[in-house]
Design a protein around this motif. Structure first.
Motif, mmCIF file in Angstrom:
data_model
loop_
_atom_site.group_PDB
_atom_site.id
_atom_site.type_symbol
_atom_site.label_atom_id
_atom_site.label_comp_id
_atom_site.label_asym_id
_atom_site.label_seq_id
_atom_site.Cartn_x
_atom_site.Cartn_y
_atom_site.Cartn_z
ATOM 1 N N GLN A 88 -10.814 -23.264 15.222
ATOM 2 C CA GLN A 88 -9.313 -22.499 15.150
ATOM 3 C C GLN A 88 -9.430 -21.723 16.723
ATOM 4 N N SER A 89 -9.529 -22.374 18.003
ATOM 5 C CA SER A 89 -9.467 -21.273 19.087
ATOM 6 C C SER A 89 -9.370 -22.602 20.304
ATOM 7 N N GLY A 90 -9.035 -22.394 21.666
ATOM 8 C CA GLY A 90 -9.095 -22.929 22.783
ATOM 9 C C GLY A 90 -7.512 -23.007 23.159
ATOM 10 N N GLU A 91 -7.710 -23.588 24.650
ATOM 11 C CA GLU A 91 -6.074 -23.442 25.353
ATOM 12 C C GLU A 91 -5.453 -24.931 25.533
ATOM 13 N N PRO A 92 -4.166 -25.426 24.590
ATOM 14 C CA PRO A 92 -4.076 -26.670 24.638
ATOM 15 C C PRO A 92 -3.901 -26.891 25.851
ATOM 16 N N ILE A 93 -4.194 -28.305 26.180
ATOM 17 C CA ILE A 93 -3.743 -29.236 27.213
ATOM 18 C C ILE A 93 -2.910 -30.199 27.196
ATOM 19 N N GLY A 94 -2.503 -30.776 26.144
ATOM 20 C CA GLY A 94 -1.941 -31.321 26.097
ATOM 21 C C GLY A 94 -2.358 -32.550 24.892
#
Length: 187
Positions: A88-94
């Motif tokens: 439920q966390s983290g920066e999306p990078i594709g």
């Protein structure tokens, strides 16, 4: 070996086969940030000889290999994952991949075996380029850029095969490069 795909968050950089810089020799780098401030990425195919449990003491069963992410801030730990549903966390990078996230939650999930080793990859250090620097290196044919890859490649632990697979995925124009010897003088 010029290709026309531009660097962007979520794309891969593939080093040309005879790159002189030992930090990036036959490297595949996942870009996690690319913009006006510069570029950040992680080398996917340079496994170190440490396990996560060797670096973080209370992760008793964490047998995840720690990879050399790059020469910048080599004393810092980073991670890429594909388990946003659990973390439920983290920066999306594709490609359903995420950069970073809540490490305390990750620690709990690892210790309770709620996350598999093939869902997260850890790195010491990172690769970084100032604004425009990566574009210049691409113009000098030091890197090829790929926007097509299977996210499973990110979690592949066969370093040399990962580089070859990504080169082959660049298409027939580049596939022959995957067979170049590591040291052409030995050919």
């Amino acid at each position: 070996m010029l290709n026309s795909i531009k660097p962007k968050t979520g794309r891969l950089l593939v080093s040309e086969p005879f790159m002189a810089d030992p930090n990036f020799k036959r490297s595949v780098v996942l870009l996690t940030e690319h913009g006006e401030e510069g570029t950040v990425g992680y080398i996917l195919n340079q496994a170190g000889n440490l396990l996560l449990k060797d670096v973080i003491q209370d992760l008793w069963e964490a047998n995840n290999l720690i990879y050399f992410g790059g020469p910048v801030a080599a004393d810092t730990l980073h991670f890429i994952h594909r388990c946003y549903d659990k973390l439920q966390s983290g920066e999306p990078i594709g490609n359903d991949l995420y950069w970073g996230g809540n490490f305390e939650t990750l620690r709990i999930l690892i210790n309770t075996n709620a996350i598999r080793e093939d869902e997260v990859k850890f790195f010491m250090g990172y690769s970084g380029w100032d604004h425009g620097q990566l574009d210049r290196e691409i113009d000098q044919n030091a890197w090829m850029v790929s926007d097509i890859f299977n996210p499973d490649l990110i979690f592949n632990n066969d370093d040399e095969q990962l580089w070859r697979d990504v080169v082959v995925n660049l298409g027939p124009k580049y596939a022959h490069v995957s067979n170049f010897p590591i040291d052409p003088s030995l050919n």
